[in-house]
Design a protein around this motif. Structure first.
Motif, short mmCIF file in Angstrom:
data_model
loop_
_atom_site.label_atom_id
_atom_site.label_comp_id
_atom_site.label_asym_id
_atom_site.label_seq_id
_atom_site.Cartn_x
_atom_site.Cartn_y
_atom_site.Cartn_z
N ASP A 267 62.22 77.07 32.76
CA ASP A 267 62.33 76.34 33.60
C ASP A 267 62.31 74.98 33.33
O ASP A 267 63.15 74.08 33.96
CB ASP A 267 60.97 76.53 34.70
CG ASP A 267 61.23 77.74 35.76
OD1 ASP A 267 62.17 78.43 35.73
OD2 ASP A 267 60.18 77.97 36.28
N SER A 268 61.54 74.60 32.02
CA SER A 268 61.45 73.39 31.71
C SER A 268 62.81 72.62 31.13
O SER A 268 63.26 71.69 31.39
CB SER A 268 60.64 73.13 30.57
OG SER A 268 60.82 73.56 29.30
N TYR A 269 63.74 73.84 30.75
CA TYR A 269 64.88 73.39 30.24
C TYR A 269 65.85 73.28 31.45
O TYR A 269 66.81 72.18 31.21
CB TYR A 269 65.66 74.51 29.45
CG TYR A 269 65.01 74.51 27.94
CD1 TYR A 269 64.04 73.54 27.39
CD2 TYR A 269 65.30 75.52 27.29
CE1 TYR A 269 63.45 73.60 26.27
CE2 TYR A 269 64.81 75.50 25.71
CZ TYR A 269 63.87 74.74 25.15
OH TYR A 269 63.16 74.75 24.00
N GLN A 270 65.51 74.14 32.28
CA GLN A 270 66.62 73.57 33.53
C GLN A 270 66.27 72.38 34.31
O GLN A 270 67.25 71.62 34.39
CB GLN A 270 66.21 74.95 34.61
CG GLN A 270 67.42 74.79 35.59
CD GLN A 270 67.04 76.34 36.45
OE1 GLN A 270 65.85 76.61 36.94
NE2 GLN A 270 67.92 76.95 36.88
N ALA A 271 64.92 72.05 34.16
CA ALA A 271 64.61 70.75 34.73
C ALA A 271 65.21 69.54 33.95
O ALA A 271 65.50 68.48 34.44
CB ALA A 271 63.11 70.50 34.76
N LEU A 272 65.34 69.83 32.72
CA LEU A 272 65.95 68.84 31.71
C LEU A 272 67.48 68.61 31.92
O LEU A 272 68.12 67.59 31.32
CB LEU A 272 66.04 69.18 30.26
CG LEU A 272 64.50 68.81 29.51
CD1 LEU A 272 64.62 69.17 28.11
CD2 LEU A 272 64.16 67.46 29.87
N GLY A 273 68.13 69.48 32.71
CA GLY A 273 69.41 69.52 32.77
C GLY A 273 70.17 70.27 31.75
O GLY A 273 71.47 70.12 31.67
N VAL A 274 69.52 71.08 30.89
CA VAL A 274 70.27 71.89 30.03
C VAL A 274 70.97 72.88 30.59
O VAL A 274 70.61 73.70 31.61
CB VAL A 274 69.02 72.65 29.01
CG1 VAL A 274 69.88 73.61 28.02
CG2 VAL A 274 68.33 71.70 28.02
N GLU A 275 72.17 73.23 30.23
CA GLU A 275 73.20 74.03 31.02
C GLU A 275 73.63 75.40 29.96
O GLU A 275 73.87 76.34 30.53
CB GLU A 275 74.41 73.55 31.54
CG GLU A 275 74.21 72.55 32.55
CD GLU A 275 75.61 72.07 33.01
OE1 GLU A 275 76.13 72.43 33.92
OE2 GLU A 275 75.98 70.92 32.36
N SER A 276 73.33 75.14 28.67
CA SER A 276 73.85 76.36 27.76
C SER A 276 72.57 76.61 27.04
O SER A 276 71.82 75.80 26.32
CB SER A 276 74.76 75.80 26.89
OG SER A 276 75.79 75.89 27.71
N VAL A 277 72.12 77.73 26.95
CA VAL A 277 71.18 78.38 25.69
C VAL A 277 71.87 79.28 24.75
O VAL A 277 72.68 80.16 25.18
CB VAL A 277 69.89 78.79 26.55
CG1 VAL A 277 69.32 77.90 27.28
CG2 VAL A 277 70.44 80.01 27.20
N LEU A 278 71.02 79.60 23.68
CA LEU A 278 71.43 80.54 22.82
C LEU A 278 70.35 81.53 22.70
O LEU A 278 69.13 81.01 22.28
CB LEU A 278 72.09 80.20 21.32
CG LEU A 278 72.20 81.10 20.47
CD1 LEU A 278 73.68 81.50 20.20
CD2 LEU A 278 71.82 80.67 18.88
N ALA A 279 70.30 82.53 23.25
CA ALA A 279 69.14 83.75 23.11
C ALA A 279 69.22 84.41 21.87
O ALA A 279 69.82 85.20 21.39
CB ALA A 279 69.32 84.79 24.07
#
Ligand SMILES: Cc1cc2nc3c(=O)[nH]c(=O)nc-3n(C[C@H](O)[C@H](O)[C@H](O)COP(=O)(O)OP(=O)(O)OC[C@H]3O[C@@H](n4cnc5c(N)ncnc54)[C@H](O)[C@@H]3O)c2cc1C
Length: 290
Positions: free
Chosen positions: A93-105
């Motif tokens: 959620d915090s990454y989404q709030a920062l505007g991050v769109e790509s993650v590596l799981a």
């Protein structure tokens, strides 16, 4: 920025991996490294996440700085090891709030210090991919291992597990480094034969010091080639600039071959340093490869 959309419009891309600083002194040199790397106009910069949440705040702050202060596109790594669903959601959620769109799981590895995994933590990266895809619109990637993951029973079995991560919703792969491109090319070929047709971005690790090279290679099972061993043996043991220059030459040769073989880009493991990465990229530019 969603990485898979980026690769539809631009190839090859240039990207760097950074990790949160572990001390005030490291924070100062990280800041200098960021500015030097930003001047190369990378397509994105990735930020690691300490397994068990050990760098949770540091990763968040670094992503925020890169994206909102430095104006860089970011990729957030996320290691699920030991975290319960509520923690995973809080970080994402915090990454989404920062505007991050790509993650590596990634799964992550057990931290060295005493750590009690949450009873509902997810055992493998594939589970984390599915968890994320069910709840978020992030563009999700996963780790791949040209030489096979160090704990995998065999490279073939590891490839089956990689396929499983893609079947559960991953859209691209970033690889661990190898020093011999034949491992990467063979891995890419085996992926294609297995029906894995997503972008596979090679990670490149310049040699920064003999100790670091040996330690990391042991941790992740990367082969140190005879050519590298002989090149280092020809240097004086205390010739640090000579070693860094040797590492740059080796990385430029590797990147040149990779770029000539139609990779989607080059992802440089910087270890929060900029000197080698800047020289490598400048030489690739001069050669017209980037
Ligand atoms: C590009 C990249 C970025 C990374 N970033 C980070 C980071 O930010 N933080 C961090 O802590 N670590 C990071 N790592 C390291 C990574 O967490 C470790 O390599 C970890 O040991 C494996 O992670 P994974 O996501 O590949 O795990 P998985 O894909 O879950 O695989 C882990 C092991 O389990 C095996 N396996 C997978 N599925 C199954 C199954 N169903 N049954 C039995 N065995 C199975 C695999 O063959 C492998 O041996 C990164 C690695 C790479 C290559």
């Amino acid at each position: 920025m969603r990485l898979v959309d980026l690769w539809k419009t631009k190839r090859p891309t240039l990207s760097f991996e950074l990790f949160p600083a572990r001390s005030d002194k490291a924070a100062v040199s990280l800041e200098q490294a960021i500015d030097a790397l930003a001047a190369l106009d990378p397509d994105f910069v990735s930020v690691t996440f300490g397994a068990g949440g050990s760098t949770r705040e540091g990763s968040h702050q670094l992503l925020k700085k890169l994206k909102h202060e430095k104006g860089l596109e970011v990729l957030a790594y996320f290691a699920g090891y030991g975290l319960g669903p509520d923690d995973i959601v809080a970080v994402l959620d915090s990454y989404q709030a920062l505007g991050v769109e790509s993650v590596l799981a990634v799964r992550g590895d057990p931290p060295r210090e005493e750590f009690k995994p949450h009873p509902d933590s997810l055992p493998y990266a594939a589970d984390l991919v599915a968890f994320i895809r069910e709840r978020y619109s992030f563009c999700v990637g996963v780790a791949g291992y040209p030489e096979g993951h160090i704990d995998a029973p065999s490279p073939a079995q590891d490839l089956d597990y990689l396929k499983h991560k893609l079947d559960r919703g991953a859209e691209y792969v970033i690889t661990n480094y190898c020093y011999d491109n034949r491992f990467f090319f063979d891995f890419r070929e085996r992926c294609r034969r297995a029906g894995i047709d997503v972008p596979i971005l090679p990670g490149v690790m310049p040699i920064y010091s003999v100790k670091m090279m040996e330690t990391l290679a042991k941790l992740c099972g990367a082969t140190i080639t005879d050519e590298i061993r002989q090149g280092i043996a020809a240097l004086d043991a205390d010739d640090k600039p000579g070693l860094v220059a040797f590492g740059i030459d080796q990385a430029v040769r590797q990147c040149t071959e990779l770029l000539q073989a139609d990779v989607p880009g080059i992802h440089i493991y910087t270890m929060d340093r900029s000197t080698s990465a800047v020289e490598i990229v400048n030489r690739l530019h001069t050669a017209g490869l980037m």
